[in-house]
Motif scaffolding. Structure first.
Motif, mmCIF file in Angstrom:
data_model
loop_
_atom_site.group_PDB
_atom_site.id
_atom_site.type_symbol
_atom_site.label_atom_id
_atom_site.label_comp_id
_atom_site.label_asym_id
_atom_site.label_seq_id
_atom_site.Cartn_x
_atom_site.Cartn_y
_atom_site.Cartn_z
ATOM 1 N N ASP A 64 0.860 -1.200 -0.030
ATOM 2 C CA ASP A 64 0.265 0.341 0.175
ATOM 3 C C ASP A 64 0.990 1.143 0.223
ATOM 4 O OD1 ASP A 64 -2.101 1.868 0.287
ATOM 5 O OD2 ASP A 64 -3.363 -0.075 1.032
ATOM 6 N N ARG A 65 0.593 2.515 -0.815
ATOM 7 C CA ARG A 65 0.925 3.997 -0.513
ATOM 8 C C ARG A 65 1.229 4.643 0.690
ATOM 9 N NH1 ARG A 65 -2.748 8.886 -2.438
ATOM 10 N NH2 ARG A 65 -4.604 8.087 -1.235
ATOM 11 N N LEU A 66 0.883 4.373 1.837
ATOM 12 C CA LEU A 66 0.208 4.440 3.481
ATOM 13 C C LEU A 66 0.617 3.066 4.554
ATOM 14 C CD1 LEU A 66 -2.552 7.149 3.135
ATOM 15 C CD2 LEU A 66 0.589 7.524 2.812
ATOM 16 N N SER A 67 1.274 3.461 5.480
ATOM 17 C CA SER A 67 0.662 2.529 6.069
ATOM 18 C C SER A 67 0.183 2.110 7.241
ATOM 19 C CB SER A 67 1.974 3.315 8.065
ATOM 20 O OG SER A 67 2.115 4.152 7.958
ATOM 21 N N VAL A 68 -0.767 1.419 8.298
ATOM 22 C CA VAL A 68 -1.852 1.338 8.662
ATOM 23 C C VAL A 68 -2.143 2.230 9.263
ATOM 24 C CG1 VAL A 68 -3.448 0.267 10.190
ATOM 25 C CG2 VAL A 68 -1.420 -1.103 8.425
ATOM 26 N N ALA A 69 -1.537 2.903 9.971
ATOM 27 C CA ALA A 69 -1.671 4.444 10.860
ATOM 28 C C ALA A 69 -1.920 5.471 9.796
ATOM 29 C CB ALA A 69 -0.594 4.675 11.963
ATOM 30 N N ASP A 70 -1.403 5.877 8.621
ATOM 31 C CA ASP A 70 -1.617 6.851 7.981
ATOM 32 C C ASP A 70 -2.342 6.657 6.979
ATOM 33 O OD1 ASP A 70 1.055 8.669 8.990
ATOM 34 O OD2 ASP A 70 1.855 7.497 6.974
ATOM 35 N N LEU A 71 -3.186 5.428 6.664
ATOM 36 C CA LEU A 71 -4.550 4.774 6.245
ATOM 37 C C LEU A 71 -5.509 5.338 6.833
ATOM 38 C CD1 LEU A 71 -3.449 1.334 4.329
ATOM 39 C CD2 LEU A 71 -3.734 3.815 3.269
ATOM 40 N N ARG A 72 -5.478 4.770 7.998
ATOM 41 C CA ARG A 72 -6.149 5.898 8.880
ATOM 42 C C ARG A 72 -6.837 6.431 9.241
ATOM 43 N NH1 ARG A 72 -8.372 0.958 11.610
ATOM 44 N NH2 ARG A 72 -7.350 -0.859 11.884
ATOM 45 N N LEU A 73 -5.750 7.672 9.639
ATOM 46 C CA LEU A 73 -5.586 9.377 9.371
ATOM 47 C C LEU A 73 -6.382 9.239 7.855
ATOM 48 C CD1 LEU A 73 -2.382 9.982 10.368
ATOM 49 C CD2 LEU A 73 -4.564 10.361 11.403
ATOM 50 N N HIS A 74 -5.634 8.985 6.474
ATOM 51 C CA HIS A 74 -6.363 9.061 4.862
ATOM 52 C C HIS A 74 -7.960 8.597 4.853
ATOM 53 C CE1 HIS A 74 -5.647 10.553 1.133
ATOM 54 N NE2 HIS A 74 -6.432 9.675 0.723
ATOM 55 N N TYR A 75 -8.312 8.184 5.316
ATOM 56 C CA TYR A 75 -9.831 7.426 5.040
ATOM 57 C C TYR A 75 -10.529 6.968 6.785
ATOM 58 C CZ TYR A 75 -7.451 5.953 1.326
ATOM 59 O OH TYR A 75 -6.660 5.914 -0.394
ATOM 60 N N PRO A 76 -10.598 7.889 6.649
ATOM 61 C CA PRO A 76 -11.778 7.733 8.300
ATOM 62 C C PRO A 76 -12.401 7.230 9.015
ATOM 63 C CG PRO A 76 -11.924 10.266 7.351
ATOM 64 C CD PRO A 76 -10.961 9.424 6.823
ATOM 65 N N GLU A 77 -13.353 6.666 6.871
ATOM 66 C CA GLU A 77 -14.907 6.151 7.175
ATOM 67 C C GLU A 77 -13.364 4.112 7.388
ATOM 68 O OE1 GLU A 77 -12.904 6.535 2.304
ATOM 69 O OE2 GLU A 77 -13.086 7.492 4.458
ATOM 70 N N LEU A 78 -12.515 4.366 7.295
ATOM 71 C CA LEU A 78 -12.293 2.961 8.143
ATOM 72 C C LEU A 78 -11.444 2.465 9.597
ATOM 73 C CD1 LEU A 78 -10.054 2.197 4.151
ATOM 74 C CD2 LEU A 78 -12.608 1.295 4.788
ATOM 75 N N SER A 79 -11.521 3.915 9.844
ATOM 76 C CA SER A 79 -11.520 4.142 11.829
ATOM 77 C C SER A 79 -11.732 2.498 12.420
ATOM 78 C CB SER A 79 -11.435 4.881 11.767
ATOM 79 O OG SER A 79 -12.559 5.413 12.152
ATOM 80 N N ASN A 80 -12.938 2.039 11.919
ATOM 81 C CA ASN A 80 -13.062 1.341 12.853
ATOM 82 C C ASN A 80 -13.060 -0.204 11.825
ATOM 83 O OD1 ASN A 80 -14.095 3.166 15.016
ATOM 84 N ND2 ASN A 80 -16.434 3.157 14.167
ATOM 85 N N LEU A 81 -12.730 -0.609 11.231
ATOM 86 C CA LEU A 81 -12.628 -1.797 10.596
ATOM 87 C C LEU A 81 -10.857 -2.222 10.520
ATOM 88 C CD1 LEU A 81 -14.178 -0.890 7.035
ATOM 89 C CD2 LEU A 81 -14.941 -2.238 8.949
ATOM 90 N N PRO A 82 -10.898 -3.536 11.014
ATOM 91 C CA PRO A 82 -9.444 -4.374 10.461
ATOM 92 C C PRO A 82 -8.336 -3.736 9.287
ATOM 93 C CG PRO A 82 -10.652 -5.637 10.472
ATOM 94 C CD PRO A 82 -11.739 -4.785 10.745
ATOM 95 N N LEU A 83 -7.950 -3.583 9.282
ATOM 96 C CA LEU A 83 -7.012 -3.767 8.033
ATOM 97 C C LEU A 83 -5.593 -3.965 7.747
ATOM 98 C CD1 LEU A 83 -6.475 0.184 7.648
ATOM 99 C CD2 LEU A 83 -8.349 -1.327 6.722
#
Length: 249
Positions: A64-83
């Motif tokens: 992925d283009r971002l780490s998991v932490a950064d993905l959660r920041l970029h996509y707040p709609e995924l904040s409660n989903l397991p990545l």
């Protein structure tokens, strides 16, 4: 016999009893295709919260283009989903960290529609495949998704995005998405366009049905000259997608 169940209760009961549900059928289709074609070591690009099931004969690393932490920041709609844990931070359209002919498979599910140059992306994905390796793709079918009101991306448009670079069409894609998916107009549309551009938010740049996606793949295998053959192609309505598997020749 149990009667007067809500639709959710009925779905849970069927699952408990081992009966088919549309979701179970859709996942089963994915698994059957994966079991048939995925072996050895490979990658999945942009899996986020929905990685493809992998058979025991395969080992996968996640890109992925971002780490998991950064993905959660970029996509707040995924904040409660397991990545999935990101093993390789890289641009999925470029894959600059991977050596040529190094992978037995590349998985790109619900990824290609997010790319600004799908032809260039497919070329790069093919380049990292070993001879005989497979590219497993799934793209949303616009007929069943929030893209239903958008026009299908033409083959001429995709070729132009590759030949001229995607900058020429970027603004049009963003405005079309804000207007026909977000259903905005006036100042609200302008604010949304500005947000997408300033944050590089990943939208669906391109839109296919099953037939137009097939035509795109046939162009890649024919006039575009990619060393590919289509070995599997089917719709998967339960996931509103078209699955295609191609083998590097």
């Amino acid at each position: 016999m149990v009667t007067n169940l809500t639709s959710m209760a009925r779905k849970l009961l069927h699952r408990a009893l081992g009966r088919n549900t549309p979701e179970a059928d859709a996942n089963r289709i994915r698994q059957q295709v994966a079991a048939r074609f995925l072996h050895g070591e490979g990658i999945e690009v942009g899996a986020l919260h929905s990685p493809l099931w992998i058979p025991s004969s395969a080992r996968v690393r996640y890109v992925d283009r971002l780490s998991v932490a950064d993905l959660r920041l970029h996509y707040p709609e995924l904040s409660n989903l397991p990545l999935v844990e990101v093993d390789i931070i890289d641009d999925g359209e470029k894959l600059v960290t991977l050596a040529p002919a190094s992978q037995n498979f590349v998985i790109a599910n619900h990824f290609l529609e997010h790319t600004q140059d799908p032809i260039g992306t497919m070329k790069r994905h093919v380049a990292v495949l070993k001879p005989g390796g497979v590219l497993y793709t799934a793209v949303p079918d616009k007929r069943w998704t929030f893209d239903m009101n958008r026009p299908e991306t033409t083959l001429d448009h995709l070729i132009k995005d590759h030949d001229l670079g995607p900058a020429w069409s970027y603004e049009d894609h963003v405005r079309e998405y804000a207007g026909l998916v977000d259903c905005l107009a006036g100042q609200a549309l302008e604010d949304r366009v500005r947000f997408i551009k300033e944050t590089a938010y990943s939208i669906h740049f391109h839109v296919w049905s099953a037939s137009s996606y097939r035509a795109f793949l046939e162009h890649l295998c024919g006039p575009a000259g990619l060393p590919l053959e289509i070995v599997h192609f089917q719709t998967n309505p339960g996931r509103a997608e078209t699955i295609a598997v191609m083998r590097r020749t």
